[in-house]
Scaffold this active site. Structure first.
Site, PDB file in Angstrom:
ATOM      1  N   LYS A  78     -32.256 -60.134  33.738  1.00 30.77           N
ATOM      2  CA  LYS A  78     -31.449 -59.165  33.529  1.00 30.77           C
ATOM      3  C   LYS A  78     -30.679 -59.347  33.744  1.00 30.77           C
ATOM      4  O   LYS A  78     -29.848 -57.833  33.272  1.00 30.77           O
ATOM      5  CB  LYS A  78     -32.414 -58.165  33.745  1.00 30.77           C
ATOM      6  CG  LYS A  78     -34.257 -58.626  34.072  1.00 30.77           C
ATOM      7  CD  LYS A  78     -34.566 -57.660  34.991  1.00 30.77           C
ATOM      8  CE  LYS A  78     -35.137 -57.984  35.776  1.00 30.77           C
ATOM      9  NZ  LYS A  78     -35.603 -59.828  36.234  1.00 30.77           N
TER      10      LYS A  78
ATOM     11  N   THR B   5     -27.030 -61.015  33.425  1.00 28.69           N
ATOM     12  CA  THR B   5     -26.673 -61.554  32.568  1.00 28.69           C
ATOM     13  C   THR B   5     -26.530 -59.914  31.559  1.00 28.69           C
ATOM     14  O   THR B   5     -25.604 -60.022  31.024  1.00 28.69           O
ATOM     15  CB  THR B   5     -27.056 -62.493  32.473  1.00 28.69           C
ATOM     16  OG1 THR B   5     -27.211 -62.735  33.426  1.00 28.69           O
ATOM     17  CG2 THR B   5     -25.873 -63.047  31.064  1.00 28.69           C
TER      18      THR B   5
ATOM     19  N   ARG C 147     -27.605 -53.861  42.387  1.00 24.57           N
ATOM     20  CA  ARG C 147     -28.320 -54.591  43.132  1.00 24.57           C
ATOM     21  C   ARG C 147     -27.292 -55.076  44.241  1.00 24.57           C
ATOM     22  O   ARG C 147     -26.297 -55.853  43.792  1.00 24.57           O
ATOM     23  CB  ARG C 147     -29.425 -55.156  43.985  1.00 24.57           C
ATOM     24  CG  ARG C 147     -30.892 -53.816  43.488  1.00 24.57           C
ATOM     25  CD  ARG C 147     -32.299 -54.463  43.487  1.00 24.57           C
ATOM     26  NE  ARG C 147     -32.815 -55.411  42.419  1.00 24.57           N
ATOM     27  CZ  ARG C 147     -33.197 -56.099  43.049  1.00 24.57           C
ATOM     28  NH1 ARG C 147     -33.972 -56.199  43.950  1.00 24.57           N
ATOM     29  NH2 ARG C 147     -33.627 -57.567  41.801  1.00 24.57           N
TER      30      ARG C 147
ATOM     31  N   LYS D  96     -31.502 -69.292  45.067  1.00 22.69           N
ATOM     32  CA  LYS D  96     -31.426 -69.023  43.649  1.00 22.69           C
ATOM     33  C   LYS D  96     -29.778 -68.866  43.277  1.00 22.69           C
ATOM     34  O   LYS D  96     -29.208 -69.062  42.145  1.00 22.69           O
ATOM     35  CB  LYS D  96     -31.878 -67.557  43.661  1.00 22.69           C
ATOM     36  CG  LYS D  96     -31.554 -66.938  42.038  1.00 22.69           C
ATOM     37  CD  LYS D  96     -32.045 -64.901  42.721  1.00 22.69           C
ATOM     38  CE  LYS D  96     -31.735 -64.786  41.226  1.00 22.69           C
ATOM     39  NZ  LYS D  96     -31.692 -62.732  41.734  1.00 22.69           N
TER      40      LYS D  96
ATOM     41  N   ALA E 277     -37.811 -56.320  45.791  1.00 24.94           N
ATOM     42  CA  ALA E 277     -39.026 -55.766  45.065  1.00 24.94           C
ATOM     43  C   ALA E 277     -40.062 -56.174  44.660  1.00 24.94           C
ATOM     44  O   ALA E 277     -40.875 -55.920  43.867  1.00 24.94           O
ATOM     45  CB  ALA E 277     -38.147 -56.830  43.871  1.00 24.94           C
TER      46      ALA E 277
ATOM     47  N   PHE F  68     -37.751 -57.937  39.093  1.00 24.52           N
ATOM     48  CA  PHE F  68     -38.419 -58.918  38.563  1.00 24.52           C
ATOM     49  C   PHE F  68     -39.209 -57.952  36.846  1.00 24.52           C
ATOM     50  O   PHE F  68     -38.240 -57.518  36.276  1.00 24.52           O
ATOM     51  CB  PHE F  68     -40.028 -58.471  39.472  1.00 24.52           C
ATOM     52  CG  PHE F  68     -39.616 -59.201  41.053  1.00 24.52           C
ATOM     53  CD1 PHE F  68     -38.653 -60.492  40.777  1.00 24.52           C
ATOM     54  CD2 PHE F  68     -40.075 -58.501  41.787  1.00 24.52           C
ATOM     55  CE1 PHE F  68     -38.737 -60.927  41.942  1.00 24.52           C
ATOM     56  CE2 PHE F  68     -39.821 -59.596  42.805  1.00 24.52           C
ATOM     57  CZ  PHE F  68     -38.864 -60.152  43.311  1.00 24.52           C
TER      58      PHE F  68
ATOM     59  N   PHE G 120     -31.210 -69.049  24.095  1.00 24.19           N
ATOM     60  CA  PHE G 120     -30.733 -70.074  24.979  1.00 24.19           C
ATOM     61  C   PHE G 120     -30.065 -71.009  23.392  1.00 24.19           C
ATOM     62  O   PHE G 120     -30.394 -70.915  22.703  1.00 24.19           O
ATOM     63  CB  PHE G 120     -31.485 -71.045  26.231  1.00 24.19           C
ATOM     64  CG  PHE G 120     -31.948 -69.671  27.127  1.00 24.19           C
ATOM     65  CD1 PHE G 120     -31.892 -68.641  27.205  1.00 24.19           C
ATOM     66  CD2 PHE G 120     -32.910 -70.405  27.712  1.00 24.19           C
ATOM     67  CE1 PHE G 120     -31.114 -67.935  28.311  1.00 24.19           C
ATOM     68  CE2 PHE G 120     -32.935 -69.608  28.826  1.00 24.19           C
ATOM     69  CZ  PHE G 120     -32.426 -68.017  28.833  1.00 24.19           C
TER      70      PHE G 120
ATOM     71  N   TRP H  10     -23.696 -64.706  27.312  1.00 20.56           N
ATOM     72  CA  TRP H  10     -23.683 -65.712  28.633  1.00 20.56           C
ATOM     73  C   TRP H  10     -22.923 -66.410  28.079  1.00 20.56           C
ATOM     74  O   TRP H  10     -21.998 -66.725  28.286  1.00 20.56           O
ATOM     75  CB  TRP H  10     -24.864 -66.169  28.455  1.00 20.56           C
ATOM     76  CG  TRP H  10     -24.073 -67.658  29.747  1.00 20.56           C
ATOM     77  CD1 TRP H  10     -24.959 -67.029  31.205  1.00 20.56           C
ATOM     78  CD2 TRP H  10     -24.753 -68.580  29.419  1.00 20.56           C
ATOM     79  NE1 TRP H  10     -24.656 -68.199  32.097  1.00 20.56           N
ATOM     80  CE2 TRP H  10     -24.503 -69.403  30.874  1.00 20.56           C
ATOM     81  CE3 TRP H  10     -24.750 -69.317  28.309  1.00 20.56           C
ATOM     82  CZ2 TRP H  10     -24.009 -70.987  30.741  1.00 20.56           C
ATOM     83  CZ3 TRP H  10     -24.333 -70.625  27.956  1.00 20.56           C
ATOM     84  CH2 TRP H  10     -24.573 -71.500  29.703  1.00 20.56           C
TER      85      TRP H  10
END
Length: 894
Positions: A345, A347, A369, A380, A599, A630, A718, A747
């Protein structure tokens, strides 16, 4: 005439800007009360406020410069003028005045503009302008400037030549003075005439004007009876023109504060294949200096506070300045139920704004955020986006930023300390002793602080003299009677520290046996973080901080931060954190990074203030793109029902992020685990798995449609995704009610890879919007929970535990029943069971507990168990993070 025109112009400006108080500061370093009086009279007549700064006669240049620099930074002073002895009119002094405040037009910047012919951009020195007002028909005449050097002389020469006059200049003691005086048609005297220079040197008929700052207006008759003489009215005229300059300066000042069209220089990207690591990509790009970026998007110098080269705080005063500016379009990026790897999200958010601004020339802002240190050093990694769609410098973004989370930690723990300290002192002191310490005698006087007076009013005690309270009133005032078993306020730290999930406090002998069990949460789980994300002003934040309920008293009533007397201190600790942080994307487009509430137990969205400021800055046709935490069932639902209620803002479009990988998981694919290689189902074409998994995408589209907002699906592509799989997802998305569905390649390609997404978002934003909330706040708490469970999650019904029902009853009784609901639920499934993928149905949603964040303004029911303190894995990210001691470069963030 000049004064009357200035008066009319200023009156017009004040009508359009009622709060305007134009203020001229005059620094005077000589005893000339008459000049001071004339300035004051002219200013009053025009309608200006004048501040006279009196420096002692004989003040040095440095003393004058110090005063100038102070007034330069005073936002209440829009103009600055100097009345100094001739010896102080030096380049150092004149150029110390900010060009935008230089109403006498004597700085090099103003003078340069005048000489260059930029009359609109400069303010003409009043003395020079006064001379020009007095002279007519200068074409072909010879004008001699005697003793008129410096800035005024240079300005005069330029203006006279532009009017066609031949100009000469010399000093009083120049040997050729007599000859020049004899040939001059006009003589402008800039300093006092020495006695040894006879008047007879001036030829008959010559116009003579004296503009020496050391001379008061006086008549000078030169030559014979038939000569043309001029009254030296320059002094008063120059002061009138100074006031006119001040009015012109006010016009420019007001104009400078109006919305400006962006003049953004985007940064070029040269994507490489294969795509390097995020940190390598970030390092390969040279970001613009943040003050340059700020100027490009219309921020004023006094609206930013710079932190290093690449980030700056933006002051909230901008909202007042641009309050009449229409907002841009408001776009939310949400997602389908994700895999544990995340579906990109952030990205997509960055890729979308890079596409809008760098490739479609549409003003856009990303609002993100701030990442917690927990995931950065834990599992992460950072949250700056990725590949060629990220915020730079990414190490700045991911580490400390501007210290907001540290401020939250400090404020949160101050309140935690205040709670335990208050319990100890109440348990070990009499009412009288408590009262004497809480309201001490200082310098022989005893008085309540402002926050204590507010508490007295809440208790119904309308007294202001500490000596007049009865024993009963003193007892009510000093005793909060906190029930330790009801304390909900925990200490926080911004580190994944599993051993702080349960602790015992008060074990030292000094705490006299007042031991209790407590815990630490991660800093971003603090209610103060949720407040920061939802507040709309400093005043609003202060009020919310005061309303935070930290425990109940022994009678069952709520105890707040305001009761503990700590509200003002919390606001002081948070005064800088409330300002959003400005950064940029890889392509040089602006980003606000602000707040990062959990979240799960909070609403998981960046700040209302960042969105509001960004919506003003992008302009009516621009876009602000923000991201919810999320999947759409959690972050988006909370965005609409909680954040939009707090802000009053209406969303234009939802961008729903999906990946073939996540859809295959929802279609029955094997488990996806962070750190483990993907199974072949995810790396080989499997149309059946994709088709089966699109049920989750369809459900998330339907959730967005509950709120009446158009949906654009962004399929994050991807390299292992086949064209057939991509086409199938886009086809099903559109059949399921999405306005459009677009494959994205940002990306690997940066903004260019999200141009089609940006175009789809533009088109969707132009559709009619029928936004509505999911539930009415007046409904009972249980009914609001049921609506979310059934309409959003697809549950058959809800089931409250006895503890949860008891809390609901308590909050309703305490008057908190009309707050929105912030569900704390796993993000890995639409249900409460993480392993249930796709679209689970027929389940009963269990509510194990119900808690309240009264300051933030929501009730949060817990679905199952929620950990508010993550733990470190066996091999945390910090194994790879290092610092080069020579270059000071951070390594291994990605």
């Amino acid at each position: 005439k000049i004064t009357e025109n200035a008066k009319k112009s200023l009156a017009s400006l004040k009508r359009e800007n009622p709060r305007l108080e134009p203020t001229l500061a005059i620094i005077q370093a000589r005893n000339d009360h008459l000049i001071q009086e004339i300035n004051k009279n002219f200013a009053e007549e025009v309608g200006l406020r004048v501040i006279h700064i009196h420096l002692p006669e004989g003040s040095s240049k440095d003393e004058v410069v110090d005063e100038i620099l102070r007034l330069n930074e005073d936002p209440n002073v829009q103009g600055l003028a100097l009345d100094l002895p001739e010896s102080l009119y030096t380049s150092k002094v004149l150029n110390a005045v900010k060009p935008e405040k230089d109403v006498d037009g004597l700085s090099d910047v103003n003078l340069g503009r005048l000489v260059r012919g930029d009359a609109y951009d400069c303010l003409v020195p009043p003395t020079a302008r006064a001379v020009m007002e007095l002279l007519e028909d200068l074409g072909g005449k010879t004008v001699l400037l005697v003793g008129a050097g410096g800035a005024v002389g240079a300005a005069l020469q330029s203006m006279l030549q532009r009017e066609g006059a031949a100009t000469l200049s010399c000093e009083w003691k120049a040997p050729q003075l007599q000859t020049k005086l004899h040939h001059a048609d006009v003589v402008v005297v800039g300093s006092k005439k020495p006695d040894e220079i006879p008047v007879s040197w001036i030829k008959p008929g010559t116009t003579v004007i004296s503009c020496s700052p050391d001379l008061l207006p006086e008549k000078h008759n030169y030559g014979q009876e038939n000569s043309h003489t001029a009254e030296s009215t320059v002094g008063s005229l120059a002061i009138a023109l100074r006031m006119q300059n001040m009015v012109k300066n006010m016009e420019r000042w007001i104009c400078s504060r109006k919305y400006k069209k962006w003049d953004l220089r985007c940064l070029k990207l040269q994507p490489l294949s294969p795509v390097p690591s995020d940190i390598e990509i970030s390092r390969a790009q040279s970001p613009k200096a943040v003050d340059v970026l700020a100027k490009e998007i219309g921020l004023l110098t006094d609206e930013i506070e710079i932190y290093g080269q690449t980030k700056a705080k933006v002051r909230l005063s901008l909202l007042e300045r641009l309050k009449d500016q229409p907002d841009g379009k408001y776009v939310l990026v949400a997602g389908i139920t994700p895999t544990p790897l995340g579906e990109g999200k952030s990205t997509v958010t960055i890729g979308l704004v890079q596409a809008l601004t760098a490739h479609l020339n549409v003003n856009s802002f990303a609002c993100l955020r701030q990442p917690s240190q927990g995931p950065t050093f834990g599992v992460k990694g950072g949250a700056a986006g990725g590949g060629y769609a990220q915020v730079i410098p990414m190490e700045e973004f991911n580490l400390h930023l501007t210290g907001d989370i540290h401020a939250i930690t400090a404020a949160n723990n101050l309140l935690a300390a205040a709670i335990d300290a208050r319990i100890l002192h109440e348990n070990t002191q009499s009412d009288k002793a408590l009262y004497n310490r809480l309201v001490p005698v200082v310098n022989g006087v005893r008085g309540f602080s402002a926050i204590q007076l507010a508490r007295l009013r809440r208790l119904g005690i309308n007294k202001t003299d500490p000596g007049t309270l009865t024993e009963e009133e003193i007892s009510k005032f000093v005793r909060l009677d906190i029930d330790p078993s009801t304390i909900t306020w925990q200490r926080v730290v911004d580190t994944n520290d599993r051993f702080l999930r349960k602790i015992t406090v008060g074990q030292a002998n000094t705490e006299k046996g007042f031991v209790r069990q407590a815990q630490f949460d991660i800093a971003v789980a603090s209610e103060i973080m949720a407040i920061l994300a939802l507040t709309t002003s400093l005043q609003d934040m202060k009020e919310r901080l005061g309303k935070m309920v930290v425990a109940n008293d022994k009678k069952g009533g709520p105890v707040t931060a305001e009761d503990l007397g700590v509200t003002g201190a919390l606001a002081v600790l948070m005064k800088d954190a409330i300002k959003p942080t400005l950064m940029q994307t890889l392509e040089g487009t602006p980003v606000f990074v602000h707040a990062g509430p959990f979240a799960n137990i909070a609403h998981g969205n960046s700040s209302v203030l960042a969105d509001k400021i960004a919506l003003k800055l992008v302009g009516e046709k621009g876009f602000v793109v923000t991201e919810a935490g999320f999947g759409a069932d959690i972050g988006m639902e909370k965005f609409f029902n909680i954040k939009c209620r707090a802000s009053g803002l209406v969303p234009s479009v939802v961008v729903l992020v999906a990946t073939v990988r996540a859809l295959k998981m929802h279609g029955g694919g094997p488990n996806v685990t962070a750190g483990a290689p993907l199974k072949k189902e995810y790396t080989e074409e499997n149309l059946q798995l994709v088709a089966d998994g699109c049920c989750n995408l369809q459900k998330q589209i339907q959730i967005a449609q509950l709120f009446g907002v158009p949906v654009v699906v962004a399929l994050n592509v991807f390299k292992t995704d086949s064209p057939a799989e991509v086409d199938l997802v886009c086809k099903i998305a559109k059949q399921s009610g999405a306005f459009d569905a677009v494959p994205c390649n940002h990306w690997a390609a940066g903004g260019r890879g999200a141009v089609k997404l940006a175009q789809a978002v533009e088109e969707a934003a132009s559709q009619k919007n029928s936004f509505k909330y999911l539930y009415n706040l007046e409904l009972p708490i249980v009914e609001k929970i049921r609506i979310i469970a059934q309409k959003v999650y697809g549950a058959q019904d809800i089931e409250l535990s006895p503890a949860a029902q008891s809390q609901v009853d308590r909050y309703t009784r305490q008057g908190f029943g009309n707050l929105p609901i912030c569900m704390a639920k796993t993000h890995l499934s639409l249900s409460h069971q993480p392993e249930k993928k796709g679209v689970p149905t027929g389940f009963i949603l269990p509510i194990s507990d119900v808690r309240a964040s009264i300051g933030a303004g929501f009730i949060y029911p817990l679905v199952g168990t929620m950990s508010t303190m993550p733990g470190l894995p066996t091999r945390p990210c910090f194994y790879d993070i290092d610092l080069d001691p020579v270059t000071e470069q951070v390594k291994g963030l990605f």
